[in-house]
Design a protein around this motif. Structure first.
Motif, PDB file in Angstrom:
ATOM      1  N   THR A  85       5.326  -4.510  14.105  1.00 46.88           N
ATOM      2  CA  THR A  85       5.140  -4.484  14.685  1.00 46.88           C
ATOM      3  C   THR A  85       6.294  -3.310  15.619  1.00 46.88           C
ATOM      4  O   THR A  85       5.632  -2.938  16.953  1.00 46.88           O
ATOM      5  N   CYS A  86       6.696  -1.803  15.217  1.00 51.29           N
ATOM      6  CA  CYS A  86       7.649  -0.851  16.067  1.00 51.29           C
ATOM      7  C   CYS A  86       6.618   0.673  15.815  1.00 51.29           C
ATOM      8  O   CYS A  86       5.994   1.066  14.088  1.00 51.29           O
ATOM      9  N   ALA A  87       6.615   2.178  16.185  1.00 51.65           N
ATOM     10  CA  ALA A  87       6.331   2.768  16.171  1.00 51.65           C
ATOM     11  C   ALA A  87       6.762   3.788  14.597  1.00 51.65           C
ATOM     12  O   ALA A  87       5.903   4.099  14.312  1.00 51.65           O
ATOM     13  N   ARG A  88       8.213   3.267  15.235  1.00 54.26           N
ATOM     14  CA  ARG A  88       8.622   4.445  14.223  1.00 54.26           C
ATOM     15  C   ARG A  88       9.726   4.152  13.387  1.00 54.26           C
ATOM     16  O   ARG A  88      10.104   2.539  13.951  1.00 54.26           O
ATOM     17  N   GLN A  89       9.704   3.853  12.080  1.00 50.08           N
ATOM     18  CA  GLN A  89      10.986   3.051  11.004  1.00 50.08           C
ATOM     19  C   GLN A  89      12.299   3.798  11.072  1.00 50.08           C
ATOM     20  O   GLN A  89      12.915   4.225  10.766  1.00 50.08           O
TER      21      GLN A  89
ATOM     22  N   THR B 202      10.471  -0.691  -0.116  1.00 44.03           N
ATOM     23  CA  THR B 202      11.654   0.653   0.330  1.00 44.03           C
ATOM     24  C   THR B 202      10.579   1.613   1.767  1.00 44.03           C
ATOM     25  O   THR B 202       9.628   1.921   2.303  1.00 44.03           O
ATOM     26  N   ALA B 203      11.634   2.461   2.253  1.00 40.65           N
ATOM     27  CA  ALA B 203      11.393   3.737   3.246  1.00 40.65           C
ATOM     28  C   ALA B 203      10.560   4.485   2.828  1.00 40.65           C
ATOM     29  O   ALA B 203       9.596   4.530   3.346  1.00 40.65           O
ATOM     30  N   ASP B 204      10.852   4.838   1.546  1.00 44.89           N
ATOM     31  CA  ASP B 204       9.408   5.238   0.760  1.00 44.89           C
ATOM     32  C   ASP B 204       8.048   4.569   0.560  1.00 44.89           C
ATOM     33  O   ASP B 204       6.858   5.481   1.358  1.00 44.89           O
ATOM     34  N   MET B 205       7.737   3.650   1.192  1.00 43.23           N
ATOM     35  CA  MET B 205       6.825   2.280   0.088  1.00 43.23           C
ATOM     36  C   MET B 205       6.119   2.399   0.989  1.00 43.23           C
ATOM     37  O   MET B 205       4.554   3.025   1.658  1.00 43.23           O
ATOM     38  N   ILE B 206       6.965   2.567   3.032  1.00 43.80           N
ATOM     39  CA  ILE B 206       6.521   1.885   4.304  1.00 43.80           C
ATOM     40  C   ILE B 206       6.029   3.068   4.391  1.00 43.80           C
ATOM     41  O   ILE B 206       4.988   3.085   5.066  1.00 43.80           O
ATOM     42  N   ARG B 207       6.355   5.015   4.674  1.00 48.00           N
ATOM     43  CA  ARG B 207       5.485   6.145   4.745  1.00 48.00           C
ATOM     44  C   ARG B 207       4.039   6.348   3.844  1.00 48.00           C
ATOM     45  O   ARG B 207       3.766   6.528   4.561  1.00 48.00           O
ATOM     46  N   TRP B 208       3.989   5.564   2.555  1.00 45.27           N
ATOM     47  CA  TRP B 208       3.069   6.035   2.298  1.00 45.27           C
ATOM     48  C   TRP B 208       1.668   4.651   2.621  1.00 45.27           C
ATOM     49  O   TRP B 208       0.718   5.080   2.584  1.00 45.27           O
ATOM     50  N   PHE B 209       2.011   3.886   2.981  1.00 47.92           N
ATOM     51  CA  PHE B 209       1.064   2.867   3.484  1.00 47.92           C
ATOM     52  C   PHE B 209       0.771   3.236   4.770  1.00 47.92           C
ATOM     53  O   PHE B 209      -0.579   3.521   5.480  1.00 47.92           O
ATOM     54  N   PHE B 210       1.782   4.164   5.579  1.00 43.36           N
ATOM     55  CA  PHE B 210       1.268   4.481   7.304  1.00 43.36           C
ATOM     56  C   PHE B 210       0.221   5.518   6.696  1.00 43.36           C
ATOM     57  O   PHE B 210      -0.712   6.412   7.349  1.00 43.36           O
ATOM     58  N   ALA B 211       0.373   6.043   5.836  1.00 49.35           N
ATOM     59  CA  ALA B 211      -0.459   7.373   5.471  1.00 49.35           C
ATOM     60  C   ALA B 211      -1.766   7.147   4.680  1.00 49.35           C
ATOM     61  O   ALA B 211      -2.393   8.339   4.919  1.00 49.35           O
ATOM     62  N   GLN B 212      -1.414   6.573   4.530  1.00 45.61           N
ATOM     63  CA  GLN B 212      -2.650   5.555   4.342  1.00 45.61           C
ATOM     64  C   GLN B 212      -3.650   5.884   5.115  1.00 45.61           C
ATOM     65  O   GLN B 212      -4.847   5.325   5.228  1.00 45.61           O
ATOM     66  N   TYR B 213      -2.868   5.201   6.410  1.00 44.96           N
ATOM     67  CA  TYR B 213      -3.525   3.962   6.818  1.00 44.96           C
ATOM     68  C   TYR B 213      -4.339   4.489   8.158  1.00 44.96           C
ATOM     69  O   TYR B 213      -5.177   4.711   8.994  1.00 44.96           O
ATOM     70  N   LEU B 214      -3.582   5.549   8.973  1.00 42.23           N
ATOM     71  CA  LEU B 214      -2.738   5.872  10.503  1.00 42.23           C
ATOM     72  C   LEU B 214      -4.036   7.233  10.376  1.00 42.23           C
ATOM     73  O   LEU B 214      -4.152   7.911   9.347  1.00 42.23           O
ATOM     74  N   ASP B 215      -5.348   7.570  11.196  1.00 45.58           N
ATOM     75  CA  ASP B 215      -5.855   8.602  11.214  1.00 45.58           C
ATOM     76  C   ASP B 215      -5.099   9.741  12.084  1.00 45.58           C
ATOM     77  O   ASP B 215      -5.547  10.645  11.311  1.00 45.58           O
ATOM     78  N   GLN B 216      -4.059  10.123  12.680  1.00 48.42           N
ATOM     79  CA  GLN B 216      -3.177  10.799  12.914  1.00 48.42           C
ATOM     80  C   GLN B 216      -2.124  10.434  13.299  1.00 48.42           C
ATOM     81  O   GLN B 216      -1.596   9.330  13.866  1.00 48.42           O
TER      82      GLN B 216
END
Length: 337
Positions: A207-211, A226-240
């Motif tokens: 639910t939050c914008a930043r971890q 993990t934190a690395d996994m969350i960052r990777w997921f968001f890198a795949q999904y977010l357009d910007q």
């Protein structure tokens, strides 16, 4: 991945209760397997690995009356695959309640197949139809495609309920992890569109914008997500990066104040003590309550992220499943067998 000791701790973000013993044993088993983490793979390989691992850890798929694959038209002409589960023969005189369900997987992995056992369980135990949604995933489809797909299926479910044998007055929204984000966003969209779902069933939702919560900091490694996994997921999904501040991605605090949630349907929110997403799930329940929305928070202190799908190895998961079923039955007004 290292397994953090499971003794109680006063560290901010860590629960006072120890990790469930079977969960701790499962994490140790995963470490010994030495398989590369999802975030170390190419996206297509990660999708395949997730699909292969899901049935190993999940419960055996319970039987249902029918499981039918359908297609729902999206606003851009794409056909969204969905799977409709029914617990018994639909009666046009007495239509069944319906749960629209969005699977988890960081907007990048997961499918109606990976979440088939869970949807079957909810269908049978809650005596409701379940419509499981195969929304489009990153990186091929970036934000806001997934949420647009979710909104399109939401509107379709209400419009087509009668034809499906579902009761339009007893439609719920549900999802786990990223799917919980979509379900929460759908609850806001439903209110704005004049639709009236009876429940949002949010299982460890993002639910939050930043971890940057205490649970994100304390549980950054060692507990499957993990934190690395969350960052990777968001890198795949977010357009910007600016899209982090869109309430459809971060209903808690996107843009500073997040989604306006007054008047949305009641919520049942499950959180896990050893989950980086724990604090944002708790905060979202508080946000709903502050807006006058009934919100039940179910906290499972000995569990980790994705525990709803680890029932084959962790017997305690069965209680959480039963709690979710009870929440659905209460919202749908159906008696417990």
């Amino acid at each position: 991945m290292s397994v953090v000791p499971s003794s109680p701790s006063a560290t901010p973000g860590l629960p006072d209760s120890p990790l469930d013993p079977q969960m701790a044993a499962l994490l140790a088993l995963i470490v010994r397997a030495k398989r590369p983490p999802i975030h170390a793979m190419a996206p297509e390989d990660a999708k395949i690995a997730y699909e292969k691992s899901a049935p190993i850890l999940d419960i055996h798929p319970p039987p249902v009356h029918t499981a039918e694959d359908l297609l729902v038209p999206a606003r851009d002409g794409h056909a969204i695959p969905v799977r409709l589960y029914t617990p018994r023969e639909a009666s046009w005189i007495e239509p069944l309640p319906l749960l629209v369900y969005f699977h988890g997987g960081g907007f990048t992995v997961g499918s109606i197949d990976s979440h088939d056992p869970l949807c079957r369980l909810l269908c049978g135990k809650a005596d409701c139809m379940v419509l499981s949604v195969d929304y489009r995933l990153g990186p091929a489809w970036r934000f806001p495609t997934a949420v647009n797909d979710a909104f399109d299926v939401l509107h379709w479910a209400f419009a087509e309920a009668d034809k499906l044998g579902a009761d339009p007055a007893r439609i719920g929204l549900g999802g786990d992890s990223a799917g919980g984000t979509l379900a929460a966003a759908c609850a806001v969209e439903a209110r704005d569109a004049g639709l009236a779902p009876v429940l949002q069933l949010l299982v460890y939702p993002g639910t939050c914008a930043r971890q940057d919560t205490p649970s994100h900091r304390a549980l950054a490694d060692g507990y499957l997500l993990t934190a690395d996994m969350i960052r990777w997921f968001f890198a795949q999904y977010l357009d910007q990066d600016a899209s982090r501040d869109d309430w459809r991605f971060a209903p808690l605090d996107g843009g500073g104040t997040g989604a306006k949630v007054d008047g949305v349907c009641p919520a049942w929110i499950a959180v896990a003590g050893y989950d980086p997403l724990h604090d944002e799930g708790v905060a979202y329940a508080e946000k709903l309550r502050a807006a006058g929305v009934a919100a039940t928070l179910a906290d499972y202190p000995g569990m980790i992220h994705d525990f709803f799908k680890l029932g084959r190895f962790v017997p305690a998961v069965a209680q959480a499943h039963a709690d979710a079923v009870a929440a659905l039955r209460t919202a749908f007004g159906t008696s417990q067998d």
